[in-house]
Design an enzyme around this catalytic site. Structure first.
Site, PDB file in Angstrom:
ATOM      1  N   ASP A 150      -2.803  39.966 -15.183  1.00 59.26           N
ATOM      2  CA  ASP A 150      -1.430  40.413 -15.405  1.00 59.26           C
ATOM      3  C   ASP A 150      -0.798  39.706 -16.606  1.00 59.26           C
ATOM      4  OD1 ASP A 150       1.009  41.772 -14.222  1.00 59.26           O
ATOM      5  OD2 ASP A 150       1.722  39.704 -14.189  1.00 59.26           O
ATOM      6  N   GLU A 175      -4.329  43.348 -19.031  1.00 63.43           N
ATOM      7  CA  GLU A 175      -3.044  44.036 -19.098  1.00 63.43           C
ATOM      8  C   GLU A 175      -2.258  43.487 -20.278  1.00 63.43           C
ATOM      9  OE1 GLU A 175       1.254  45.121 -17.500  1.00 63.43           O
ATOM     10  OE2 GLU A 175       0.480  43.106 -17.289  1.00 63.43           O
TER      11      GLU A 175
HETATM   12  C1  NOJ Z   1       3.063  43.748 -14.926  1.00 65.01           C
HETATM   13  C2  NOJ Z   1       3.042  44.386 -13.576  1.00 65.01           C
HETATM   14  O1  NOJ Z   1       2.381  45.617 -13.657  1.00 65.01           O
HETATM   15  C3  NOJ Z   1       4.477  44.535 -13.120  1.00 65.01           C
HETATM   16  O2  NOJ Z   1       4.541  45.270 -11.919  1.00 65.01           O
HETATM   17  C4  NOJ Z   1       5.103  43.167 -12.983  1.00 65.01           C
HETATM   18  O3  NOJ Z   1       6.473  43.322 -12.674  1.00 65.01           O
HETATM   19  C5  NOJ Z   1       4.955  42.350 -14.273  1.00 65.01           C
HETATM   20  N1  NOJ Z   1       3.635  42.418 -14.838  1.00 65.01           N
HETATM   21  C6  NOJ Z   1       5.269  40.887 -14.023  1.00 65.01           C
HETATM   22  O4  NOJ Z   1       4.236  40.297 -13.285  1.00 65.01           O
END
Ligand code: NOJ
Length: 535
Positions: free
Chosen positions: A201, A243
């Protein structure tokens, strides 16, 4: 343990919110045993890898992306034994499992943060503290609708702490080697239980440096390479999915290797989301013009041979419009989010089917692009049956409603009196009409079309691994390209308009209609698509 080198390059992923999928103990919350109970459904759909949204203990300010304990399971979902049982059940069905690894931040309820506020060793420097809220002022605010600064004053410590997302999610200090070591141990803990890797993430934001926008810094890449090296050494079966909501040229370094020589193997992420292509699929469809998709893919650099892009139409967040121009964003909002409640931050909080007016032709067309453009496809739970959304729920909860299994009370999701969120119950997308049971034995259902697309995709490695070559055609509504390997060529035709489009083709075999076309002209129906294998 499943072994097959580079499986992620040809895999179909399925993103699943455990809370939303199936409630096994009737407390109104989906749980790990619920997912286990539906593993046959997932195997039958043909997916290769599950991506589980966060399941660790959390106050759920950000639905689990605010971690309060990295080594447990939130009691709503079960316990570590249930987690092991899910891995075993998935593996027994040939399905791998990856889960979120949330490194950038924790919850403010995490014991590390509580100790850090009190300057209690060894946690004093676990977070990014400052006497001023003016540091790193070139970093943008991501959650624009709720946050007006990346700094929050903490009365106890009498300093500001840094956060890129909600103010209840303090950023960890990656300049502290102890924090880096913690992350390695967290990753080891889950891989020891059989996890097949991580969707990492928010990786662009791990480090901060004054005078930069604090994204994609060299220090961040150096740390991620060390994480990958540890995994290669100790858990070579496991993958890292990146991501990074960034332009393709800024994502390229996350694959590692040598940016000037793609024959050098990648040594950072195995696979990475291609964010910018996603809004352009919707843009191209609405305009009936292929240019946005072709342009972004032509500007997408090559990646090492052992890596892969990852594509998606929708996910658990808002449909992000960060990677478009300001004018394009305004246009996308006008077209796809006419009501203010449909908008969130720089995006659109709606699901696939409602975005496309529940038009089966357009839903299939975008899915066809998902499976034929470069990158491993990810399906968001519920989109395979055309689920709707609930714009009246706050934040992104409207696209995280209970999975619709059948037309019984609570959509077959749970027997509880009260659910974590209401099931979709409107005239068009309500569970009475849109559910798995009504589609699974209906050969013409969307669900069965999705199964066909998945099966066919998996039978044709060129769709996963082939080079892409766009075909020129005077009508810009035709998005046509070849996927080419040394052994085969597949021509993929997509009509982005609501009128017929004709095109000359060589002799081919139609992989979806199972007919042979002799050389000549064929006409695509409005929003029609074909996957044609060249004889
Ligand atoms: C990306 C995630 O997909 C999202 O749902 C989240 O709020 C943020 N990162 C922070 O972790």
């Amino acid at each position: 343990m499943l072994t097959q080198p580079q499986w992620y390059q040809t895999a179909v992923f399925y993103e699943l919110n455990v809370r939303a999928f199936k409630d096994n103990n009737d407390d109104g919350q989906g749980d790990l045993q619920g997912v286990i109970s539906q593993i046959d459904y997932l195997a039958d759909l043909g997916i290769d890898c599950l991506w589980l949204l966060p399941i660790t203990p959390s106050p759920l300010v950000d639905d689990g992306y605010d971690v309060a304990d990295y080594f447990g399971v939130h009691p709503d979902y079960g316990n570590l034994d249930d987690f092991r049982a899910l891995i075993a059940a998935a593996h027994a069905h040939g399905i791998r499992v990856v889960a979120d690894l949330i490194m950038n931040h924790t919850s403010d309820q995490h014991p590390w943060f509580q100790a850090s506020r009190r300057r209690q060793e060894p946690y004093t420097d676990y977070y990014v503290w400052s006497d001023t809220d003016q540091a790193y002022s070139d970093a943008r605010i991501i959650f624009l609708d709720t946050e007006d600064s990346n700094w929050v004053w903490d009365d106890e410590r009498e300093q500001y702490y840094w956060h890129r997302f909600y103010s209840q999610q303090p950023d960890l200090n990656f300049d502290n080697p102890a924090v880096q070591e913690e992350m390695f141990n967290i990753a080891r803990f889950w891989m020891d239980m059989g996890l097949d890797g991580f969707r990492a993430d928010a990786v662009p934001y791990l480090f901060e440096r004054e005078g930069t926008n604090c994204e994609n810094l060299p220090e961040t890449h150096a740390f991620l390479k060390r994480l990958r090296a540890m995994m290669e050494d100790e858990y070579p079966h496991a993958i890292l999915l990146c991501e990074a909501n960034q332009w393709p040229q800024d994502v390229r370094p996350y694959f590692g290797g040598d940016p000037n020589d793609n024959s050098v193997p990648g040594d950072e992420f195995h696979i990475g989301f291609h964010f910018p292509v996603m809004p352009r699929l919707y843009m191209a469809l609405k305009r009936g013009d292929r240019s946005p998709v072709v342009d972004i893919l032509k500007r997408t650099p090559g990646i090492p041979a052992n890596c892969q892009w990852c594509t998606f139409l929708r996910n658990h967040d808002e449909l992000t419009l960060e990677m478009v121009t300001e004018a394009e964003r305004q246009w996308m909002w006008e077209q796809y989010a006419p009501e203010p409640r449909m908008r969130l931050n720089l995006g659109i909080r709606r699901r696939l089917a409602p975005l496309l007016g529940n038009d089966r032709r357009r839903i299939e067309l975008l899915n066809s692009l998902l499976f034929t453009l470069p990158g491993s496809p990810i399906i968001y739970y519920g989109d395979e049956i055309g689920m709707g959304d609930n714009i009246w729920l706050p934040d992104r909860n409207g696209v995280r409603t209970p999975m619709q299994w059948d037309d019984s009370a609570n959509a077959g999701f749970s027997n509880a009196a009260e659910l974590y969120a209401p099931v979709i119950d409107d005239a068009v997308y309500g569970y009475q009409r849109v559910n798995v049971a009504s589609q699974i034995f209906n050969p013409t259902s969307l669900l069965n079309r999705m199964r066909t697309l998945i099966t066919t995709y998996k039978e044709q490695p060129a769709l996963a691994l082939g080079d892409i070559q766009f075909l020129d055609h005077p009508d810009r509504a035709l998005l046509a390209f070849k996927r080419i390997t040394r052994h085969e060529t597949i021509i993929c035709l997509h009509n982005l308009s609501d009128r017929g489009v004709s095109v000359e083709i060589p002799g081919t075999y139609d992989l979806l209609a199972h007919v042979r076309w002799s050389e000549g002209r064929i006409t695509l129906l409005p929003y029609g698509y074909r996957w044609l294998k060249v004889d």
